[in-house]
Design an enzyme around this catalytic site. Sequence first.
Site, PDB file in Angstrom:
ATOM      1  N   CYS A 152      -4.930  -1.024  -6.927  1.00 35.41           N
ATOM      2  CA  CYS A 152      -3.824  -1.216  -6.246  1.00 35.41           C
ATOM      3  C   CYS A 152      -3.672  -2.609  -5.889  1.00 35.41           C
ATOM      4  CB  CYS A 152      -3.638  -0.344  -4.859  1.00 35.41           C
ATOM      5  SG  CYS A 152      -4.857  -0.921  -3.680  1.00 35.41           S
ATOM      6  N   CYS A 204      -3.816   7.497  -1.666  1.00 30.30           N
ATOM      7  CA  CYS A 204      -4.974   7.470  -2.437  1.00 30.30           C
ATOM      8  C   CYS A 204      -6.139   7.993  -1.343  1.00 30.30           C
ATOM      9  CB  CYS A 204      -5.517   6.016  -2.849  1.00 30.30           C
ATOM     10  SG  CYS A 204      -4.137   5.020  -3.218  1.00 30.30           S
ATOM     11  N   GLU A 222      -0.310   1.759   9.016  1.00 30.36           N
ATOM     12  CA  GLU A 222      -1.673   2.194   9.530  1.00 30.36           C
ATOM     13  C   GLU A 222      -1.440   2.717  10.943  1.00 30.36           C
ATOM     14  OE1 GLU A 222      -4.320   1.820   7.864  1.00 30.36           O
ATOM     15  OE2 GLU A 222      -3.492   0.579   6.245  1.00 30.36           O
ATOM     16  N   CYS A 234       0.795  -1.008  -0.061  1.00 29.54           N
ATOM     17  CA  CYS A 234      -0.089   0.061  -0.085  1.00 29.54           C
ATOM     18  C   CYS A 234       0.821   1.223  -0.026  1.00 29.54           C
ATOM     19  CB  CYS A 234      -0.978   0.059   1.259  1.00 29.54           C
ATOM     20  SG  CYS A 234      -1.721   1.475   1.685  1.00 29.54           S
ATOM     21  N   HIS A 260     -12.846   4.868  -2.803  1.00 25.93           N
ATOM     22  CA  HIS A 260     -11.708   3.936  -2.446  1.00 25.93           C
ATOM     23  C   HIS A 260     -11.986   2.471  -2.710  1.00 25.93           C
ATOM     24  CE1 HIS A 260      -7.991   4.311  -0.482  1.00 25.93           C
ATOM     25  NE2 HIS A 260      -8.121   3.302   0.322  1.00 25.93           N
ATOM     26  N   THR A 309      -4.342   5.164   6.946  1.00 24.00           N
ATOM     27  CA  THR A 309      -3.197   4.724   6.211  1.00 24.00           C
ATOM     28  C   THR A 309      -2.397   5.979   5.921  1.00 24.00           C
ATOM     29  OG1 THR A 309      -4.928   2.971   5.545  1.00 24.00           O
ATOM     30  CG2 THR A 309      -3.069   3.773   3.723  1.00 24.00           C
ATOM     31  N   GLU A 350      -6.807  -5.706   4.494  1.00 24.63           N
ATOM     32  CA  GLU A 350      -7.114  -4.403   3.977  1.00 24.63           C
ATOM     33  C   GLU A 350      -8.164  -4.699   2.812  1.00 24.63           C
ATOM     34  OE1 GLU A 350      -4.395  -1.707   2.025  1.00 24.63           O
ATOM     35  OE2 GLU A 350      -4.450  -0.701   4.051  1.00 24.63           O
ATOM     36  N   TYR A 409      -9.279   0.232  -5.176  1.00 24.83           N
ATOM     37  CA  TYR A 409      -8.815  -1.178  -4.860  1.00 24.83           C
ATOM     38  C   TYR A 409      -8.714  -2.007  -6.165  1.00 24.83           C
ATOM     39  CZ  TYR A 409      -9.113  -0.921   0.186  1.00 24.83           C
ATOM     40  OH  TYR A 409      -8.557  -0.541   1.591  1.00 24.83           O
TER      41      TYR A 409
HETATM   42 FE1  SF4 Z   1      -3.488   1.725   0.138  1.00 25.29          FE
HETATM   43 FE2  SF4 Z   1      -4.778   0.831  -2.087  1.00 25.29          FE
HETATM   44 FE3  SF4 Z   1      -5.905   2.366  -0.396  1.00 25.29          FE
HETATM   45 FE4  SF4 Z   1      -4.243   3.210  -2.039  1.00 25.29          FE
HETATM   46  S1  SF4 Z   1      -6.160   2.539  -2.489  1.00 25.29           S
HETATM   47  S2  SF4 Z   1      -4.364   3.760   0.053  1.00 25.29           S
HETATM   48  S3  SF4 Z   1      -2.700   1.733  -2.168  1.00 25.29           S
HETATM   49  S4  SF4 Z   1      -5.272   0.385   0.174  1.00 25.29           S
END
Ligand code: SF4
Length: 489
Positions: free
Chosen positions: A299, A104, A257, A100, A292, A191, A447, A296
């Site tokens: 990422c 984002c 985190e 991560c 968000h 995060t 996550e 995902y």
């Molecule tokens: Fe982390 Fe993925 Fe959330 Fe970006 S989208 S903050 S990489 S978990």
Amino acid sequence: MLLKTKEDYLESLRSIKKRVFLFGEEVNDYVNHPLIRPSINACAMTYELSHKPEYGDLMTTHSSLTGKRINRFTHLHQSAEDLVKKVKMQRLLGQKTGCCFQRCVGLDGFNAVDSVTYEIDQDFKTDYHQRFREYLKYIQENDLVVDGAMTDPKGNRHLSPSEQADPDLFVRVVEKRPDGILVRGAKVHQTGAINSHEILVMPTVTMREDDRNYAVSFAIPANAKGILYVYGRQSCDTRKTEEILIDVGNPNFGGQEAVIIFNDVFVPWERVFMCGEYKFTGALVERFAGYHRQSYGGCKAGMGDVLIGAAQAVAKYHGLEKVSHIKEKIIDMIHLNETLYACGIACSAEGKPTASGTYLIDLMLANVCKLNVTRFPYEIARLGQDIAGGLLVTLPSDQDFASPEVGPYLNKYLKGVDAYRTGCRQRMLRLIENLTMGAGAVAYLTESMHGAGSPQAQRIMIGRLANLDYKEQLAKEIACVEDEEEQKS
Ligand code: SF4
């Protein structure tokens, strides 16, 4: 400065003194702490890639507010194409870091707050939207990392914020002053909070009139007076303190985190974007979560690419890469991973403008994307572990490989195909361990389950958005069932 370099970012963090706690002690130099630094390296990649010409189109864009070139992580999406590029950028970063990279949450917060403040202003004749856009210009011009802080501790989940035994279990306004507000509470699962320059706070649930004091959104510098950070532990994290880092699996990068505690923190009015307008809390939560859930699809697909690559490499070291059941398992991993990505792209391509002009993803498809993410990485991880074999959990430590007495034996007996070094097999197994049960599994698995809302939250949204009546009507038309003949007389 519009586009910071990686070095600029590291320098800027060094100049921000924060109160960070880890293992019960306050950390003096968080930028160079061995447990924290890999997460800073991952976030720094968002700066490093923005200066590489081959990634310029994905990592940078022109600001809709100033027209200047900015990092895409500070952008308000102006089209479906912008939304698609966001997901592609996230996949790229997942591939480059295998973890991560944290930035984002701020990007998703900006886009959610932008459209919701516009709608609050229409209803209440407030000026939150203009305030927010001024704030965002500052973020863009200084290329800052912002922690999008949504999740409160929540206490008893059956009770609303104002019904809790302890009134501080959701962030709340404790005092209104002529020049601003005083806030108290905490945000959990934050995060990249310690790696951020700013914190953008948003409410975490839909609220009612009694919760008016909890319906608050604001931004503050990450080192504002009264803020404490407590670093969250990750599986196998102390391996990062060892002298040789092979056993970490991903020695250079990691996620982060933290718990943020707000001890009566002052926020000036120009940084307050919601204060009491409880009827807009639902829209803010839904949009931030929707963005968000889209994220995902990028990422996690990028991290999946790394895990698939590691499984393929290990199969080669084992001498099994041409065996049919191994090839099938790799194909299954790819299929699942591309399905995640496909949903991320689909919800972006179907994005539409909100009243503020900022584009919002298709919420149904974003929720489908995230519900897949709660499952598929677990199956990809299972297949990766299957291919890796039992050595994944029985491999001796790197100190033993380096031992003059037993090291030569380990290098002899733990070798696979003769053409490849034992050390390569060792590193690749550690990477699979990291991603599927070590520190990396925090981002790749847990996550995926709970980030941006646990699976039940997506189920509720899917049920709400599905328009079942319409589907039923379609079926009736095809089956020639008339409404009036449906009921028994
Ligand atoms: Fe982390 Fe993925 Fe959330 Fe970006 S989208 S903050 S990489 S978990």
